[in-house]
Scaffold this active site. Structure first.
Site, PDB file in Angstrom:
ATOM      1  N   HIS A 136       0.897  -1.060  -0.069  1.00 53.94           N
ATOM      2  CA  HIS A 136      -0.055  -0.055   0.073  1.00 53.94           C
ATOM      3  C   HIS A 136       1.042   1.241   0.012  1.00 53.94           C
ATOM      4  O   HIS A 136       0.374   2.243  -0.594  1.00 53.94           O
ATOM      5  CB  HIS A 136      -0.847   0.047   1.165  1.00 53.94           C
ATOM      6  N   LYS A 150      -0.958  -6.411  -8.344  1.00 52.57           N
ATOM      7  CA  LYS A 150      -1.009  -7.770  -7.570  1.00 52.57           C
ATOM      8  C   LYS A 150      -2.585  -8.239  -7.853  1.00 52.57           C
ATOM      9  O   LYS A 150      -2.677  -9.655  -7.688  1.00 52.57           O
ATOM     10  CB  LYS A 150      -0.803  -7.602  -5.946  1.00 52.57           C
ATOM     11  N   VAL A 155       4.857  -5.572  -4.926  1.00 50.71           N
ATOM     12  CA  VAL A 155       5.854  -5.615  -3.919  1.00 50.71           C
ATOM     13  C   VAL A 155       5.795  -6.881  -3.385  1.00 50.71           C
ATOM     14  O   VAL A 155       4.962  -7.543  -3.020  1.00 50.71           O
ATOM     15  CB  VAL A 155       5.458  -4.558  -2.787  1.00 50.71           C
TER      16      VAL A 155
END
Ligand code: PAF
Length: 283
Positions: free
Chosen positions: A37, A149, A176
């Site tokens: 985030h 993602k 990530v």
């Protein structure tokens, strides 16, 4: 950082920002913030002067047997992370503020939403599309940042924004990963140490697929099957789906054609935790 909980107050704040010609980017989350985030916030900061983060655990995107009630809600911690990351406004409404009594209008996502996560989680993408539309209406951003993602979610939102002429730039941001390659996710906290180690098989599968495609193999279905077997061999994991899809339509691709883009989608269980990962490959 200003915390706002009422949609009307958020809309009033945004109205002022727009009158002052501020460029606004929004990062929508369900909280339990992690590095993924925060990378979205970084991206937002790089393209806009004002960053709004939303935190809302959206009941409409959880199935009856899913983890809505036990979904982590560490609000104080999230607010501190958001502030440190440079968020200007944190919009954190209650479910009643988003879905007041009498609410009955929903967005129906189309064919892109039908397979994969859509099959496993019926109604999920309609819930996502509905809340994303509402949050766009409330925060009125110039840009909205979403992580790659959740590739199918991103495809559904891109399609919806185009189909409904919603005036916002949808910006994607790369996955990530932890050191092991495991994609960071709010649900990783449920993993035991052993499961976490095993779960890196999703990333190893993605790397393996990349190596096979570099050999110019075109048999996508067979490569996907090999990755599925790789996950099956991992003690703590069991595959859910492994498939290459056309990146626009999300239709399964069996054989690769030259100069095309295919996305490998993987979903697997590590214990009771369901993990998803993906990567886009160009042939
Ligand atoms: O990706 C998420 O966290 C959610 O699906 C979103 C986009 C915030 C909508 O609730």
């Amino acid at each position: 950082m200003q915390i706002i909980t009422e949609p009307g107050l958020m809309q009033a704040a945004v109205e002022k920002l727009r009158l002052n010609r501020q460029r606004i980017a929004v990062v929508m989350t369900m909280g339990a913030l992690h590095e993924g985030h925060l990378s979205l916030v970084e991206k937002a900061r790089s393209i806009a002067g004002t960053v709004i983060m939303t935190i809302f655990v959206n009941p409409k995107q959880f199935g009856p047997d899913e983890d809505f009630h036990r979904y982590p809600r560490p609000f104080e911690q999230d607010a501190a992370h958001a502030k440190a990351a440079g968020v200007d406004y944190l919009f954190a409404p209650s479910p009643e503020a988003v879905y007041p009594e009498g609410f009955q209008t929903t967005i129906h996502a189309g064919a892109i939403a039908e397979g994969f996560e859509g099959t496993k989680r019926p109604g999920h993408f309609n819930g996502v599309a509905t809340v994303v539309t509402k949050l766009l209406q409330i925060t009125k951003p110039h840009a909205a940042i979403f992580g790659e993602k959740d590739a199918q979610q991103l495809a559904v939102i891109l399609r919806m924004v185009r189909d409904l002429n919603i005036d916002v730039d949808i910006v994607s941001s790369p996955v990530v990963r932890e050191k092991s390659g495991l994609a960071v996710s709010s649900r990783n906290i449920y993993l035991s140490r052993e499961q976490r180690e095993s779960a890196s098989v999703l990333f190893r599968g993605i790397r393996q697929a990349g190596m096979e495609l570099e050999k110019k193999r075109t048999d996508l279905a067979a490569i996907a099957e090999e990755i599925r077997a790789m996950i099956e061999r991992e003690p703590e994991c069991r595959p859910d789906y492994v498939s290459f899809v056309d990146d626009r339509s999300f239709i399964t691709a069996e054989t690769a054609e030259p100069e095309r883009e295919y996305r490998l989608l993987i979903a697997a269980w590590a214990g009771t935790v369901r993990l998803i990962d993906n990567r886009l490959f160009k042939t």
